[in-house]
Design a protein around this motif. Sequence first.
Motif, mmCIF file in Angstrom:
data_model
loop_
_atom_site.group_PDB
_atom_site.id
_atom_site.type_symbol
_atom_site.label_atom_id
_atom_site.label_comp_id
_atom_site.label_asym_id
_atom_site.label_seq_id
_atom_site.Cartn_x
_atom_site.Cartn_y
_atom_site.Cartn_z
ATOM 1 N N ALA B 345 66.162 -21.744 1.784
ATOM 2 C CA ALA B 345 65.781 -20.449 2.346
ATOM 3 C C ALA B 345 66.976 -19.499 2.320
ATOM 4 O O ALA B 345 66.852 -18.311 2.042
ATOM 5 N N LYS B 346 68.150 -20.072 2.590
ATOM 6 C CA LYS B 346 69.354 -19.249 2.565
ATOM 7 C C LYS B 346 69.717 -18.882 1.125
ATOM 8 O O LYS B 346 70.303 -17.830 0.873
ATOM 9 N N ARG B 347 69.354 -19.731 0.174
ATOM 10 C CA ARG B 347 69.600 -19.368 -1.231
ATOM 11 C C ARG B 347 68.757 -18.135 -1.575
ATOM 12 O O ARG B 347 69.211 -17.212 -2.233
ATOM 13 N N PHE B 348 67.541 -18.130 -1.074
ATOM 14 C CA PHE B 348 66.686 -16.971 -1.319
ATOM 15 C C PHE B 348 67.251 -15.742 -0.614
ATOM 16 O O PHE B 348 67.282 -14.649 -1.169
ATOM 17 N N GLU B 349 67.723 -15.929 0.605
ATOM 18 C CA GLU B 349 68.293 -14.796 1.336
ATOM 19 C C GLU B 349 69.522 -14.229 0.618
ATOM 20 O O GLU B 349 69.739 -13.021 0.586
ATOM 21 N N THR B 350 70.320 -15.118 0.040
ATOM 22 C CA THR B 350 71.491 -14.684 -0.726
ATOM 23 C C THR B 350 71.069 -13.747 -1.842
ATOM 24 O O THR B 350 71.716 -12.748 -2.123
ATOM 25 N N PHE B 351 69.947 -14.098 -2.476
ATOM 26 C CA PHE B 351 69.445 -13.269 -3.568
ATOM 27 C C PHE B 351 69.100 -11.866 -3.060
ATOM 28 O O PHE B 351 69.359 -10.871 -3.715
ATOM 29 N N GLN B 352 68.527 -11.794 -1.853
ATOM 30 C CA GLN B 352 68.109 -10.497 -1.306
ATOM 31 C C GLN B 352 69.248 -9.705 -0.681
ATOM 32 O O GLN B 352 69.191 -8.492 -0.604
ATOM 33 N N ASP B 353 70.266 -10.436 -0.218
ATOM 34 C CA ASP B 353 71.333 -9.768 0.534
ATOM 35 C C ASP B 353 72.131 -8.821 -0.370
ATOM 36 O O ASP B 353 72.509 -9.183 -1.476
ATOM 37 N N PRO B 354 72.415 -7.593 0.130
ATOM 38 C CA PRO B 354 73.115 -6.629 -0.722
ATOM 39 C C PRO B 354 74.584 -6.984 -0.986
ATOM 40 O O PRO B 354 75.150 -6.519 -1.965
ATOM 41 N N ASN B 355 75.164 -7.797 -0.131
ATOM 42 C CA ASN B 355 76.596 -8.052 -0.271
ATOM 43 C C ASN B 355 76.970 -9.440 -0.781
ATOM 44 O O ASN B 355 78.042 -9.634 -1.329
ATOM 45 N N THR B 356 76.093 -10.412 -0.565
ATOM 46 C CA THR B 356 76.413 -11.774 -0.999
ATOM 47 C C THR B 356 76.015 -11.934 -2.461
ATOM 48 O O THR B 356 74.957 -11.468 -2.871
ATOM 49 N N ASP B 357 76.877 -12.585 -3.237
ATOM 50 C CA ASP B 357 76.568 -12.741 -4.654
ATOM 51 C C ASP B 357 75.876 -14.062 -4.971
ATOM 52 O O ASP B 357 74.859 -14.073 -5.643
ATOM 53 N N TYR B 358 76.438 -15.160 -4.479
ATOM 54 C CA TYR B 358 75.905 -16.467 -4.838
ATOM 55 C C TYR B 358 75.851 -17.391 -3.639
ATOM 56 O O TYR B 358 76.358 -17.084 -2.564
ATOM 57 N N MET B 359 75.258 -18.568 -3.894
ATOM 58 C CA MET B 359 75.120 -19.536 -2.825
ATOM 59 C C MET B 359 75.506 -20.919 -3.317
ATOM 60 O O MET B 359 75.190 -21.282 -4.452
ATOM 61 N N LEU B 360 76.193 -21.643 -2.468
ATOM 62 C CA LEU B 360 76.470 -23.059 -2.727
ATOM 63 C C LEU B 360 75.874 -23.832 -1.567
ATOM 64 O O LEU B 360 76.047 -23.448 -0.408
ATOM 65 N N SER B 361 75.159 -24.913 -1.882
ATOM 66 C CA SER B 361 74.596 -25.711 -0.802
ATOM 67 C C SER B 361 75.665 -26.674 -0.299
ATOM 68 O O SER B 361 76.679 -26.904 -0.972
ATOM 69 N N PHE B 362 75.438 -27.252 0.865
ATOM 70 C CA PHE B 362 76.384 -28.245 1.393
ATOM 71 C C PHE B 362 76.524 -29.407 0.415
ATOM 72 O O PHE B 362 77.597 -29.938 0.213
ATOM 73 N N GLU B 363 75.391 -29.786 -0.173
ATOM 74 C CA GLU B 363 75.431 -30.845 -1.175
ATOM 75 C C GLU B 363 76.364 -30.474 -2.327
ATOM 76 O O GLU B 363 77.151 -31.285 -2.791
ATOM 77 N N GLU B 364 76.250 -29.228 -2.779
ATOM 78 C CA GLU B 364 77.059 -28.797 -3.921
ATOM 79 C C GLU B 364 78.544 -28.724 -3.572
ATOM 80 O O GLU B 364 79.396 -29.135 -4.353
ATOM 81 N N ILE B 365 78.850 -28.208 -2.374
ATOM 82 C CA ILE B 365 80.272 -28.123 -2.006
ATOM 83 C C ILE B 365 80.813 -29.544 -1.824
ATOM 84 O O ILE B 365 81.947 -29.840 -2.208
ATOM 85 N N GLY B 366 79.973 -30.450 -1.300
ATOM 86 C CA GLY B 366 80.377 -31.853 -1.162
ATOM 87 C C GLY B 366 80.677 -32.457 -2.525
ATOM 88 O O GLY B 366 81.689 -33.137 -2.719
ATOM 89 N N ALA B 367 79.801 -32.177 -3.502
ATOM 90 C CA ALA B 367 80.009 -32.679 -4.859
ATOM 91 C C ALA B 367 81.296 -32.088 -5.452
ATOM 92 O O ALA B 367 82.025 -32.765 -6.178
ATOM 93 N N MET B 368 81.587 -30.833 -5.134
ATOM 94 C CA MET B 368 82.808 -30.218 -5.644
ATOM 95 C C MET B 368 84.048 -30.875 -5.046
ATOM 96 O O MET B 368 85.045 -31.077 -5.736
ATOM 97 N N PHE B 369 83.978 -31.228 -3.756
ATOM 98 C CA PHE B 369 85.108 -31.944 -3.157
ATOM 99 C C PHE B 369 85.328 -33.275 -3.873
ATOM 100 O O PHE B 369 86.442 -33.639 -4.214
ATOM 101 N N VAL B 370 84.232 -34.007 -4.089
ATOM 102 C CA VAL B 370 84.342 -35.312 -4.738
ATOM 103 C C VAL B 370 84.920 -35.136 -6.144
ATOM 104 O O VAL B 370 85.836 -35.852 -6.549
ATOM 105 N N ALA B 371 84.415 -34.140 -6.869
ATOM 106 C CA ALA B 371 84.874 -33.906 -8.238
ATOM 107 C C ALA B 371 86.361 -33.564 -8.269
ATOM 108 O O ALA B 371 87.080 -33.964 -9.190
ATOM 109 N N ALA B 372 86.814 -32.831 -7.260
ATOM 110 C CA ALA B 372 88.220 -32.418 -7.233
ATOM 111 C C ALA B 372 89.105 -33.501 -6.616
ATOM 112 O O ALA B 372 90.320 -33.347 -6.538
#
Lengths: 91, 475
Positions: B345-372
């Motif tokens: 739902a927040k990914r959709f809100e990011t799309f509508q929000d005038p100032n936010t460009d993109y969204m990362l989910s907790f899962e994705e940021i977790g995967a980025m930590f693991v990858a790094a």
Amino acid sequence: MENKLSVKVCTGTLCYVMGGAELQLLESYLPAEIAARVDIKGAPCLDCCNRTDAGKAPFVQVGDRIVAEASLFKVAEVIKEMLKAEGKWAE
Amino acid sequence: MGGITNNAMIIRRELMTRIARLLMQGKLEEQVDRIPLELRPKGSTDISRCCIYKDRAVLKYKIMAMLGFHIQDEEDELTPLAEYVRQAFRRTEVSDEPLTVVDAACSACVKANYVITNMCRGCVARPCLVNCPKNAIRFEGGQAKIDSSKCVNCGMCQKNCPFHAVVYVPVPCEESCPVGAISKDEKGIEHIDYDKCIYCGKCLVACPFGAVMEKSHMMEIFRAFREKRQVVALVAPAIAGQFRTPLENIVGAILQLGFHDVVEVARGADVTTANEAAEFEEKMKAGQPFMTTSCCPSYTASVRKHIPELEPFVSHTRTPMYYTAEMTRKKYPDAVLVFIGPCLAKRFETFQDPNTDYMLSFEEIGAMFVAAGIDVAQSKPADVGAGIDPSGRGYPVAGGVAGAVGKKLAGRVDYRSVAFDGIDKARIRELKGLVRSCSGNMVEVMACEGGCVNGCDVIANYKVASRQIGELVKK
């Protein structure tokens, strides 16, 4: 009570992301009479994820045994088995 | 709901981690087509489907979704993933349709929910056939069969069978959808109707084949890193419960990934609290019977699309993300703003929000930590949130928003809050009924049971996360 069986749940990021977060519920998952016989602690990275022979995350260390791809059920089974082997618990 | 461990979830996280790792090494285009082979190597016995080739094909399409594509956009089956990587790096817009169904993974579910098992004795009475209102039952080889094109899932056959030979088989995604937005096409493949979808993410958690996928923004974010742009993270307060570490370490770990700055959305929650309290006071004085919260975009979408009668009662106050992004945009006019949050739902809100460009989910940021190779607990703690009211950090737990507004009102007006957490089919009906009678005058609605800590993209079990956040709020 002394001589409790030590259970270390890895809280390192890799284990946590790969399903280990669920293992935080271990204490409440175990039947009371078993929970009383173990000492559950969160542990910083057990360094199993860097070994190629340890299997897949998440990891839990029960006594001296490493449980790979740990789930609540799997860890509980290992705990029961080890308590039985030490004669500290019978089903 | 995201915290329930299962193999579909593990596969998704493993894929995310591999993609993130290759992006960090600058080798994604070169090696992305190898990922399905590495996960299902020749001779592998670790197979989830009929054969290794199908498994690999499904993995390929899941990667396509993670590169941000709609699976149905595929024109040529021979197009390698490397080509999608190139296209993703050139892409200038993200889509407003945040989900895609991996058709190769789907279609495994029954068309009719009632199935006649082998226990059928082909009896003489045949009450199933006699009582079927749609003539959907025929006998073949001495056993009853249901014609799925005629069956309307009424269940009369099951009710009447003396041998209990008829079973009910759910279609998990359809069953979980609170608003009937996901249904099969003529080939049996699920499609999402965006006129109905409320972005609750329940289907993507429910599908045991992992066929419903979020279209990731990871490619856009890595491109911004590569182009040396300032990338600023806005972190949802629910993140404080996602790792077994203090918030300071989580913020430190995000900075370590290469983000220029990290702003807590709890800061914007303070603005939401103040505005919502003022609005509440004003509306009660004007004689309105009750007001509802507005910070869960899945709830507001439900109202817009399915409960229009409730619309006049929804607060006009904007979400914590909106206010935080507004403040951050002023400070960083040219930066790329990335919201890090718990759900679709927040990914959709990011799309509508005038100032936010993109969204990362907790899962994705977790995967980025693991990858790094970042262990969050070992990261350098960063300063967090001077001047943030602790109640703003309590927003992601059910009751948190109503609690913060109540605290702000400090007994000035009559305040009786009711909380609805977890939207399902029955809850939609209950919400419709609010217009006729409401037991309180402030209604907090969150689409997920337990609040945002139980969003579809969370890592930690929501009970554990709620406990951690509770400690922060007490401080």
